[in-house]
Motif scaffolding. Sequence first.
Motif, PDB file in Angstrom:
ATOM      1  N   GLU A  61       0.838  -1.199   0.000  1.00  9.98           N
ATOM      2  CA  GLU A  61       0.000   0.000   0.000  1.00  9.98           C
ATOM      3  C   GLU A  61       0.875   1.252   0.000  1.00  9.98           C
ATOM      4  O   GLU A  61       0.607   2.210  -0.730  1.00  9.98           O
ATOM      5  N   HIS A  62       1.931   1.218   0.791  1.00  4.55           N
ATOM      6  CA  HIS A  62       2.854   2.353   0.857  1.00  4.55           C
ATOM      7  C   HIS A  62       3.485   2.633  -0.511  1.00  4.55           C
ATOM      8  O   HIS A  62       3.725   3.780  -0.872  1.00  4.55           O
ATOM      9  N   GLU A  63       3.756   1.574  -1.282  1.00  7.12           N
ATOM     10  CA  GLU A  63       4.380   1.716  -2.602  1.00  7.12           C
ATOM     11  C   GLU A  63       3.360   2.012  -3.702  1.00  7.12           C
ATOM     12  O   GLU A  63       3.738   2.221  -4.850  1.00  7.12           O
ATOM     13  N   GLY A  64       2.075   1.983  -3.358  1.00  6.65           N
ATOM     14  CA  GLY A  64       1.048   2.324  -4.339  1.00  6.65           C
ATOM     15  C   GLY A  64       0.516   1.166  -5.157  1.00  6.65           C
ATOM     16  O   GLY A  64      -0.190   1.378  -6.137  1.00  6.65           O
ATOM     17  N   PHE A  65       0.815  -0.058  -4.766  1.00  5.45           N
ATOM     18  CA  PHE A  65       0.344  -1.222  -5.508  1.00  5.45           C
ATOM     19  C   PHE A  65      -0.999  -1.745  -5.000  1.00  5.45           C
ATOM     20  O   PHE A  65      -1.682  -2.485  -5.697  1.00  5.45           O
ATOM     21  N   VAL A  66      -1.355  -1.382  -3.760  1.00  6.16           N
ATOM     22  CA  VAL A  66      -2.554  -1.919  -3.130  1.00  6.16           C
ATOM     23  C   VAL A  66      -3.309  -0.795  -2.438  1.00  6.16           C
ATOM     24  O   VAL A  66      -2.693   0.127  -1.899  1.00  6.16           O
ATOM     25  N   ASN A  67      -4.633  -0.892  -2.480  1.00  7.88           N
ATOM     26  CA  ASN A  67      -5.489  -0.008  -1.691  1.00  7.88           C
ATOM     27  C   ASN A  67      -6.233  -0.866  -0.693  1.00  7.88           C
ATOM     28  O   ASN A  67      -6.775  -1.917  -1.062  1.00  7.88           O
ATOM     29  N   ALA A  77      -4.303  -1.818  -6.763  1.00 10.30           N
ATOM     30  CA  ALA A  77      -4.520  -0.420  -7.137  1.00 10.30           C
ATOM     31  C   ALA A  77      -4.261  -0.241  -8.626  1.00 10.30           C
ATOM     32  O   ALA A  77      -3.550  -1.032  -9.249  1.00 10.30           O
ATOM     33  N   GLY A  78      -4.835   0.805  -9.168  1.00 13.52           N
ATOM     34  CA  GLY A  78      -4.519   1.174 -10.546  1.00 13.52           C
ATOM     35  C   GLY A  78      -3.104   1.718 -10.553  1.00 13.52           C
ATOM     36  O   GLY A  78      -2.802   2.666  -9.848  1.00 13.52           O
ATOM     37  N   THR A  79      -2.234   1.093 -11.300  1.00 20.21           N
ATOM     38  CA  THR A  79      -0.842   1.522 -11.298  1.00 20.21           C
ATOM     39  C   THR A  79      -0.541   2.305 -12.563  1.00 20.21           C
ATOM     40  O   THR A  79      -0.939   1.929 -13.653  1.00 20.21           O
ATOM     41  N   SER A  80       0.158   3.375 -12.377  1.00 17.21           N
ATOM     42  CA  SER A  80       0.513   4.228 -13.507  1.00 17.21           C
ATOM     43  C   SER A  80       1.680   3.616 -14.269  1.00 17.21           C
ATOM     44  O   SER A  80       2.492   2.888 -13.699  1.00 17.21           O
ATOM     45  N   PRO A  81       1.779   3.919 -15.548  1.00 17.14           N
ATOM     46  CA  PRO A  81       2.934   3.424 -16.319  1.00 17.14           C
ATOM     47  C   PRO A  81       4.264   3.882 -15.723  1.00 17.14           C
ATOM     48  O   PRO A  81       5.246   3.151 -15.777  1.00 17.14           O
ATOM     49  N   GLN A  82       4.282   5.091 -15.121  1.00 13.85           N
ATOM     50  CA  GLN A  82       5.516   5.591 -14.517  1.00 13.85           C
ATOM     51  C   GLN A  82       5.931   4.723 -13.326  1.00 13.85           C
ATOM     52  O   GLN A  82       7.114   4.439 -13.138  1.00 13.85           O
ATOM     53  N   LEU A  83       4.948   4.310 -12.518  1.00  8.98           N
ATOM     54  CA  LEU A  83       5.254   3.454 -11.368  1.00  8.98           C
ATOM     55  C   LEU A  83       5.806   2.109 -11.832  1.00  8.98           C
ATOM     56  O   LEU A  83       6.789   1.609 -11.289  1.00  8.98           O
ATOM     57  N   LEU A  84       5.184   1.545 -12.854  1.00 13.52           N
ATOM     58  CA  LEU A  84       5.664   0.265 -13.375  1.00 13.52           C
ATOM     59  C   LEU A  84       7.065   0.404 -13.961  1.00 13.52           C
ATOM     60  O   LEU A  84       7.919  -0.451 -13.739  1.00 13.52           O
ATOM     61  N   MET A  85       7.311   1.492 -14.681  1.00 17.56           N
ATOM     62  CA  MET A  85       8.640   1.709 -15.261  1.00 17.56           C
ATOM     63  C   MET A  85       9.681   1.871 -14.161  1.00 17.56           C
ATOM     64  O   MET A  85      10.796   1.349 -14.268  1.00 17.56           O
ATOM     65  N   GLU A  86       9.337   2.568 -13.090  1.00 15.80           N
ATOM     66  CA  GLU A  86      10.272   2.734 -11.968  1.00 15.80           C
ATOM     67  C   GLU A  86      10.611   1.385 -11.347  1.00 15.80           C
ATOM     68  O   GLU A  86      11.759   1.127 -10.982  1.00 15.80           O
ATOM     69  N   GLU A  87       9.626   0.512 -11.226  1.00 11.85           N
ATOM     70  CA  GLU A  87       9.881  -0.829 -10.684  1.00 11.85           C
ATOM     71  C   GLU A  87      10.816  -1.607 -11.601  1.00 11.85           C
ATOM     72  O   GLU A  87      11.719  -2.288 -11.134  1.00 11.85           O
ATOM     73  N   HIS A  88      10.602  -1.501 -12.903  1.00 15.64           N
ATOM     74  CA  HIS A  88      11.498  -2.177 -13.850  1.00 15.64           C
ATOM     75  C   HIS A  88      12.919  -1.625 -13.728  1.00 15.64           C
ATOM     76  O   HIS A  88      13.886  -2.384 -13.735  1.00 15.64           O
ATOM     77  N   ARG A  89      13.031  -0.308 -13.596  1.00  8.51           N
ATOM     78  CA  ARG A  89      14.358   0.304 -13.439  1.00  8.51           C
ATOM     79  C   ARG A  89      15.057  -0.208 -12.189  1.00  8.51           C
ATOM     80  O   ARG A  89      16.259  -0.455 -12.193  1.00  8.51           O
ATOM     81  N   LYS A  90      14.301  -0.321 -11.091  1.00  7.37           N
ATOM     82  CA  LYS A  90      14.888  -0.822  -9.844  1.00  7.37           C
ATOM     83  C   LYS A  90      15.422  -2.239 -10.031  1.00  7.37           C
ATOM     84  O   LYS A  90      16.496  -2.568  -9.531  1.00  7.37           O
ATOM     85  N   GLU A  91      14.661  -3.072 -10.739  1.00  6.42           N
ATOM     86  CA  GLU A  91      15.098  -4.448 -10.977  1.00  6.42           C
ATOM     87  C   GLU A  91      16.379  -4.481 -11.798  1.00  6.42           C
ATOM     88  O   GLU A  91      17.314  -5.222 -11.473  1.00  6.42           O
TER      89      GLU A  91
END
Length: 123
Positions: A61-67, A77-91
């Motif tokens: 929830e803190h990371e915005g993946f769950v409500n 949660a509805g995830t934005s493309p930017q959030l998904l891209m940031e997760e890919h970058r972290k990986e």
Amino acid sequence: MKLIINHSSQQPIYEQIAEQIKAKVINGTAREGEMLPSVRSLSKELKISALTVKKAYDALEHEGFVNTVHGKGSFIAGTSPQLLMEEHRKEVESDLEMAILKGRRCGMTDQEIRQMFDLIMEE
């Protein structure tokens, strides 16, 4: 929701849960609005403490993946493309860090690692 816990892993169980749920969101197998198992039912299924599951859900929830809706449950949660891209970058960043550390453990200099990286990028 099918989750697998590795009790011999160095990674805490709540992180294993959170990472697997994040992976399902990123690859599209968990969709926006999908209800997660209740804390109690998932803890029973995985044979772990409910507090561990709660900690994983709170982190998500803190990371915005769950409500979480009090009295109703937790939902993807509805995830934005930017959030998904940031997760890919972290990986990718994590994988690159591991490769650099491995190269250094093998006695390679930073210059040799850079040359290898550049060579691979040319392909």
